[in-house]
Design a protein around this motif. Structure first.
Motif, PDB file in Angstrom:
ATOM      1  N   THR A 101      76.753  38.563  20.374  1.00 42.50           N
ATOM      2  CA  THR A 101      76.325  40.696  20.288  1.00 42.50           C
ATOM      3  C   THR A 101      77.362  40.692  20.791  1.00 42.50           C
ATOM      4  O   THR A 101      77.974  41.540  19.957  1.00 42.50           O
ATOM      5  CB  THR A 101      75.397  40.016  21.578  1.00 42.50           C
ATOM      6  OG1 THR A 101      74.182  40.025  20.938  1.00 42.50           O
ATOM      7  CG2 THR A 101      75.393  41.367  21.302  1.00 42.50           C
ATOM      8  N   ARG A 102      78.700  40.406  21.608  1.00 45.03           N
ATOM      9  CA  ARG A 102      79.443  40.619  22.275  1.00 45.03           C
ATOM     10  C   ARG A 102      80.601  40.820  21.015  1.00 45.03           C
ATOM     11  O   ARG A 102      81.491  41.515  20.821  1.00 45.03           O
ATOM     12  CB  ARG A 102      79.988  40.353  23.268  1.00 45.03           C
ATOM     13  CG  ARG A 102      80.987  40.531  23.660  1.00 45.03           C
ATOM     14  CD  ARG A 102      81.886  40.702  25.138  1.00 45.03           C
ATOM     15  NE  ARG A 102      80.627  39.663  25.496  1.00 45.03           N
ATOM     16  CZ  ARG A 102      81.257  38.618  26.100  1.00 45.03           C
ATOM     17  NH1 ARG A 102      82.538  37.827  26.404  1.00 45.03           N
ATOM     18  NH2 ARG A 102      80.321  37.431  26.918  1.00 45.03           N
ATOM     19  N   THR A 105      79.740  43.042  18.129  1.00 47.68           N
ATOM     20  CA  THR A 105      80.041  44.468  18.684  1.00 47.68           C
ATOM     21  C   THR A 105      81.249  44.757  18.542  1.00 47.68           C
ATOM     22  O   THR A 105      81.550  46.132  18.078  1.00 47.68           O
ATOM     23  CB  THR A 105      79.126  44.538  20.098  1.00 47.68           C
ATOM     24  OG1 THR A 105      78.048  44.111  19.940  1.00 47.68           O
ATOM     25  CG2 THR A 105      79.588  46.399  20.677  1.00 47.68           C
ATOM     26  N   GLU A 108      82.334  45.011  14.927  1.00 48.57           N
ATOM     27  CA  GLU A 108      81.786  46.576  14.458  1.00 48.57           C
ATOM     28  C   GLU A 108      82.219  47.588  14.875  1.00 48.57           C
ATOM     29  O   GLU A 108      82.657  48.193  14.074  1.00 48.57           O
ATOM     30  CB  GLU A 108      80.033  46.643  14.812  1.00 48.57           C
ATOM     31  CG  GLU A 108      79.414  45.746  14.374  1.00 48.57           C
ATOM     32  CD  GLU A 108      77.753  46.085  14.973  1.00 48.57           C
ATOM     33  OE1 GLU A 108      77.221  46.433  15.510  1.00 48.57           O
ATOM     34  OE2 GLU A 108      77.064  45.269  13.926  1.00 48.57           O
TER      35      GLU A 108
END
Length: 163
Positions: A101-102, A105, A108
């Motif tokens: 997820t990091r 992120t 993005e």
């Protein structure tokens, strides 16, 4: 004399004598360092007995063995072990998900700033930078395929203004 001392005292004497014999053999063969280590082992075992630390280790081992034998046929304990195993699996999977997820992120955030995505997975082709406007009359130069690490280094250098 307590029951533990009946076992520990002869054990310490035996291990101490083994250490002295090893020290003597090493000394006669000219290995002074090993002789000192054998002597240290002999003295250390006796010191553990005299300070009571060996008794402490003995009591800990006895307690663990009693606990283990008492829990072998206990259904509640096995449910607890299952829950503990589940907790460990969830912890490891959570770490993996958090790491992914990091990365996503960061990718993005780079897209939002208009920077090229480098080394973030299948969405970013490995080793390719975004297409730049080429001057008329010149064909774009074909770059050899690079691995993700080199593309990442190249993107970092470009972001700092280094060509």
């Amino acid at each position: 004399m307590p029951a533990a001392d009946v076992v520990l005292l002869p054990l310490c004497i035996g291990l101490g004598l083994v250490g002295v014999v090893v020290a003597l053999i090493a000394f006669t063969r000219g290995r002074r360092g090993r002789a000192l280590q054998g002597l240290a082992f002999a003295v250390g075992v006796v010191a553990l007995y005299l300070t009571g630390l060996l008794r402490l280790v003995w009591d800990a081992v006895v307690a663990v063995v009693r606990w283990a034998t008492g829990n072998v046929f206990d259904l509640t304990a096995w449910i607890g072990f299952g829950a503990l195993a589940l907790a460990v699996v969830l912890w490891v999977v959570g770490g993996i998900v958090a790491r992914r997820t990091r990365r996503r992120t960061k990718a993005e955030a780079a897209d939002a700033k208009g920077q090229p995505r480098v080394g973030t997975g299948p969405a970013a082709p490995a080793g390719r930078a975004p297409a730049k406007a080429q001057p008329a009359g010149r064909a774009p130069a074909q770059k050899p395929a690079q691995d993700d690490d080199m593309a990442e280094i190249e993107a970092l250098l470009k972001s700092r203004g280094i060509q």
